[in-house]
Motif scaffolding. Structure first.
Motif, PDB file in Angstrom:
ATOM      1  N   THR A   1       0.811  -1.221   0.000  1.00 20.46           N
ATOM      2  CA  THR A   1       0.000   0.000   0.000  1.00 20.46           C
ATOM      3  C   THR A   1       0.847   1.275   0.000  1.00 20.46           C
ATOM      4  OG1 THR A   1      -0.131  -0.137   2.399  1.00 20.46           O
ATOM      5  CG2 THR A   1      -1.961  -1.081   1.155  1.00 20.46           C
TER       6      THR A   1
ATOM      7  N   ASN B   1     -11.615   6.380   1.774  1.00 17.98           N
ATOM      8  CA  ASN B   1     -10.789   6.229   0.564  1.00 17.98           C
ATOM      9  C   ASN B   1     -11.513   6.754  -0.668  1.00 17.98           C
ATOM     10  OD1 ASN B   1      -8.572   5.111   1.841  1.00 17.98           O
ATOM     11  ND2 ASN B   1      -9.157   2.993   1.429  1.00 17.98           N
TER      12      ASN B   1
ATOM     13  N   ARG C   1      -7.307  -1.649   1.356  1.00 16.53           N
ATOM     14  CA  ARG C   1      -6.751  -1.423   0.011  1.00 16.53           C
ATOM     15  C   ARG C   1      -7.480  -0.307  -0.747  1.00 16.53           C
ATOM     16  NH1 ARG C   1      -8.100  -7.531  -1.906  1.00 16.53           N
ATOM     17  NH2 ARG C   1      -6.967  -7.864   0.037  1.00 16.53           N
ATOM     18  N   GLU C   2      -6.737   0.735  -1.106  1.00 17.35           N
ATOM     19  CA  GLU C   2      -7.325   1.836  -1.881  1.00 17.35           C
ATOM     20  C   GLU C   2      -7.483   1.418  -3.344  1.00 17.35           C
ATOM     21  OE1 GLU C   2      -6.043   5.573  -0.418  1.00 17.35           O
ATOM     22  OE2 GLU C   2      -6.397   6.589  -2.319  1.00 17.35           O
ATOM     23  N   HIS C   3      -6.915   0.244  -3.667  1.00  9.64           N
ATOM     24  CA  HIS C   3      -7.108  -0.321  -5.005  1.00  9.64           C
ATOM     25  C   HIS C   3      -8.607  -0.529  -5.277  1.00  9.64           C
ATOM     26  CE1 HIS C   3      -3.314  -1.346  -3.127  1.00  9.64           C
ATOM     27  NE2 HIS C   3      -2.747  -1.496  -4.310  1.00  9.64           N
TER      28      HIS C   3
ATOM     29  N   GLU D   1      -3.935   8.323   2.284  1.00  7.62           N
ATOM     30  CA  GLU D   1      -3.643   8.747   3.659  1.00  7.62           C
ATOM     31  C   GLU D   1      -2.195   8.429   4.034  1.00  7.62           C
ATOM     32  OE1 GLU D   1      -7.967   8.630   5.852  1.00  7.62           O
ATOM     33  OE2 GLU D   1      -7.091   6.698   5.350  1.00  7.62           O
TER      34      GLU D   1
ATOM     35  N   GLY E   1      -5.816   4.242   4.037  1.00  8.52           N
ATOM     36  CA  GLY E   1      -5.632   3.987   2.614  1.00  8.52           C
ATOM     37  C   GLY E   1      -4.331   4.603   2.118  1.00  8.52           C
ATOM     38  N   THR E   2      -4.004   4.336   0.861  1.00  6.39           N
ATOM     39  CA  THR E   2      -2.730   4.802   0.309  1.00  6.39           C
ATOM     40  C   THR E   2      -2.652   6.328   0.223  1.00  6.39           C
ATOM     41  OG1 THR E   2      -2.394   2.742  -0.868  1.00  6.39           O
ATOM     42  CG2 THR E   2      -1.253   4.662  -1.739  1.00  6.39           C
TER      43      THR E   2
END
Lengths: 468, 215
Positions: A37, B119, B92-94, A148, A145-146
């Protein structure tokens, strides 16, 4: 002064500023980073020509893609690139990393506490939902999340809003054969996977106070499976004993000052929670999940539930879909479910105490012939070394288990450790979602001793029948 | 970040509760170090009859005709209608990246999991919570009326149906402001850099053991 909950104390001590609509900038003390991530976050920093705010707040390790066999180079080029990207980013920004091959490498949620990098009173984030694990140390720990992750790298803060508070009180002694994992599953079975949404859960009561730090981590780890971004436990002697002497823990006079502060990290007498849930641990039995959500859980001596008895349409359809996916019939005895693979590991249950508990069951016994593969994956290199010093590896191997290298492994199968379609696994991990351990794979969540007992029997069995 | 102001879009219904992020985008696609390209693998295990792998040509794979995203009437959908606890599980932001890459701009459900909900806003997606009975009604309308569209207005915070019903929804001011203006949150936060530094100085005095330590 108004009595405050532990969550409110942690929140208040980290607010840098708060907007009128309740959005707050929360200062982040510890940022744990892994390979899955973070690459897009580092790339975002570079694209915007931004630097790191505070590199000493970060501890990085590769865990999701790492092989658990003796392989020193990752065969899958896509996985390898992701791990190498983390190594590159850590080198470039001067971040402390325990890379593949370092004896301290392991699952990020195992190594943080093991190093004392997670301390009471801290805010801890990681681009991973199981960051709730670290709340066991009276830290405010949340998965992010990424985007963040990038925000924390660049500003050392998280934009967030105060959660509601929820106390889960568990009182009583844990019966033999019943573990923190069963307590976690019992709570999720009770409140549901959305029961904690919007809340920070504090686990309290005599059962929780009686748990080791490992047990508390197991419990807080699964707070996210109840929908709560954060789970936490107040500081007591158990917390302080665990931390003393860890590499990142304060030393000398700072240790004394820290302990004095940490002792204040509990909910005040008379504080009100937005929600309170109470359980009696004496009624908790060893549990097994039967479906594709952690709330679909039943006692080991029970039966698969019958959707026909569920009045709510959406829930009934969900149960029917889960039974089709799991290839189970209503009213079937849980102990009649035969198993193909066993997985002991994951950020939920891969610490020394978990391995010891499984080894007690396996000592002098053998894995049943119908079990195709039984894996034990220690949570970190240090857990592995400690277990080997006690001879646990020999017990597992003698029983027919494979003794592997640390990593997330078959909890989500980003490396080669996976279920094949149709295979059924007794797993000490945290998610039984469709395809979680491999496309078409069927996961039943259990405690380490229940997984060990299932390995010996070849099907689920009440671990209490193995105890003297 | 891309802006969101209003949308009149085709609705695709996903009639399941507790849809987890493993289902939205399975683990094998998380090995990518890019932010884009996840759309063809959105709901991969439900959408295709075989097992997807990174690098495979998805156009050559057998589609599951029973899955809603594969039905002609829902092609080009921009609004995903879902049930309770959508987006639970992994952080997961995916998952929002895959939804966005596919073409979904807004989601409507009776509840969302916290991390997923957050997200979405970071990626210009608008998650809307409406009461369960309204969600039930919308599922019926979508099933009965091919080409069913909804009109979402973020400024007014409303969802309008073709039948003329209008539902208000709540969204916090900060999220709304960022979405309407397509703002980069890091840039906004760095305007408060002095406050962050002042906070750090105070903490370094009260809890010095937090700072400058390494193993």
């Amino acid at each position: 002064m108004n009595p405050l909950s532990l969550y409110e104390k942690l929140w208040q001590s980290h607010v840098v500023r708060e907007e009128p609509d309740g959005t707050a900038l929360l200062y982040i003390d510890r940022h744990l980073v892994h390979e899955v991530t973070s690459p897009q976050a580092f790339e975002g920093l570079r694209l915007a020509s931004r630097g790191l705010w505070r590199r000493d707040s970060i501890l990085a390790t590769a865990d999701h893609n790492t092989p658990t066999t003796q392989q020193t180079v990752i065969a899958d080029p896509v996985s390898r690139l992701q791990v190498e990207t983390l190594d590159d980013n850590c080198r470039r920004y001067g971040i402390t990393e325990f890379p593949m091959g370092d004896h301290r490498q392991g699952i990020v949620h195992v190594i943080g506490p093991e190093q004392g990098a997670t301390l009471p009173g801290m805010t801890v984030v990681c681009g991973d939902s199981h960051t709730s694990t670290h709340g066991a140390f009276a830290a405010l720990a949340m998965g992010i999340g990424t985007s963040e992750v990038e925000h924390v790298l660049a500003t050392q803060t998280l934009l967030t809003r105060k959660a509601k508070t929820m106390q889960v009180r568990v009182e009583g002694a844990l019966p033999p054969g019943v573990t923190a994992k069963d307590v976690a599953l019992a709570i999720i079975g009770d409140i549901g996977t959305a029961g904690g949404t919007g809340h920070a859960i504090e686990f309290a009561g005599s059962t929780i106070r009686g748990l080791s730090m490992e047990g508390r981590m197991t419990l807080c780890n699964m707070a996210i499976e109840a929908g709560a971004r954060a789970g936490m436990v107040a500081v007591d002697d158990t917390t302080i004993r665990y931390l003393k002497g860890r590499p990142y823990a304060p030393k000398g006079s700072q240790w004394e000052a820290a302990v004095a502060y940490w002792r204040t990290l509990h909910s005040d007498e008379g504080v009100r929670f937005d929600k309170v849930v109470t359980l009696n641990s004496e009624t908790i039995e060893p549990l097994v999940t039967w479906g594709t959500s952690p709330e679909m859980v039943v006692v080991v001596n029970g039966r698969v539930p019958d959707p026909a008895l569920e009045p709510d349409d959406t829930r009934r359809e969900g149960m029917e879909r889960a039974l089709r996916y799991m290839d189970l019939q209503p009213n079937m005895a849980i102990s009649d479910i035969a198993i193909d693979k066993i997985f002991i590991g994951s950020c939920t249950n891969s610490r020394l105490e978990d391995l010891r508990a499984a080894a007690v069951i396996l000592k002098g016994r053998k894995v049943a012939p119908n079990i195709k593969l039984a894996l034990v994956v220690p949570g970190s290199g240090l857990v592995k070394e400690a277990a080997e010093q006690e001879g646990l590896d020999k017990i597992f191997v003698a029983a027919g288990f494979e003794w592997r290298n640390p990593g997330c492994s078959m909890c989500l199968g980003m490396n080669d450790d996976r279920l094949l379609s149709g295979e059924r696994c007794a797993s000490t991990s945290n998610r039984n979602f469709e395809g979680r351990q491999g496309a078409g794979g069927r996961t039943h969540l259990v405690s380490p001793q229940m997984a060990a007992a299932a390995a010996v029997a070849g099907h689920f069995v009440d671990v209490r029948t193995f105890l003297d | 970040m891309k802006q969101f102001t209003s949308l009149n879009g085709l609705v695709v219904p996903l009639d399941r509760s507790n849809v987890d992020t493993d289902a939205i985008i399975p683990k094998q696609f998380l090995k990518s170090i890019q932010r884009t390209g996840f759309g063809p693998n959105l709901f991969d295990a439900w959408r295709y009859l075989d097992e997807g792998q990174p690098g495979r040509d998805n156009a050559q794979r057998p589609l599951n005709p029973d899955f809603v995203l594969n039905q002609d009437r829902y092609q080009g959908a921009q609004i995903l209608l879902a049930r309770e606890n959508f987006g639970c599980g992994s952080s997961r932001e995916h998952a929002p990246w895959a939804l966005d890459d596919y073409g979904i701009c807004a989601l409507i459900a009776s509840s969302f999991a916290d991390i997923f909900y957050n997200n979405c806003f970071k990626n210009g997606l608008l998650p809307i919570v409406l009461p369960a009975p309204v969600i039930d009604q919308l599922f019926q309308s979508v099933a009965n009326q091919p080409g069913y569209r909804l009109a979402i207005d973020l400024v007014a915070q409303t969802v309008k149906t073709p039948e003329g019903a209008e539902y208000g929804f709540s969204v916090n001011e900060f999220h709304k402001y960022c979405l309407l203006n397509g703002l980069d949150e890091i840039g906004l936060t760095l305007r408060h850099a002095d406050e962050i530094r002042a906070y750090e100085t105070r903490r370094a005095q009260s809890e010095p053991w937090i700072f400058g330590v390494s193993a």
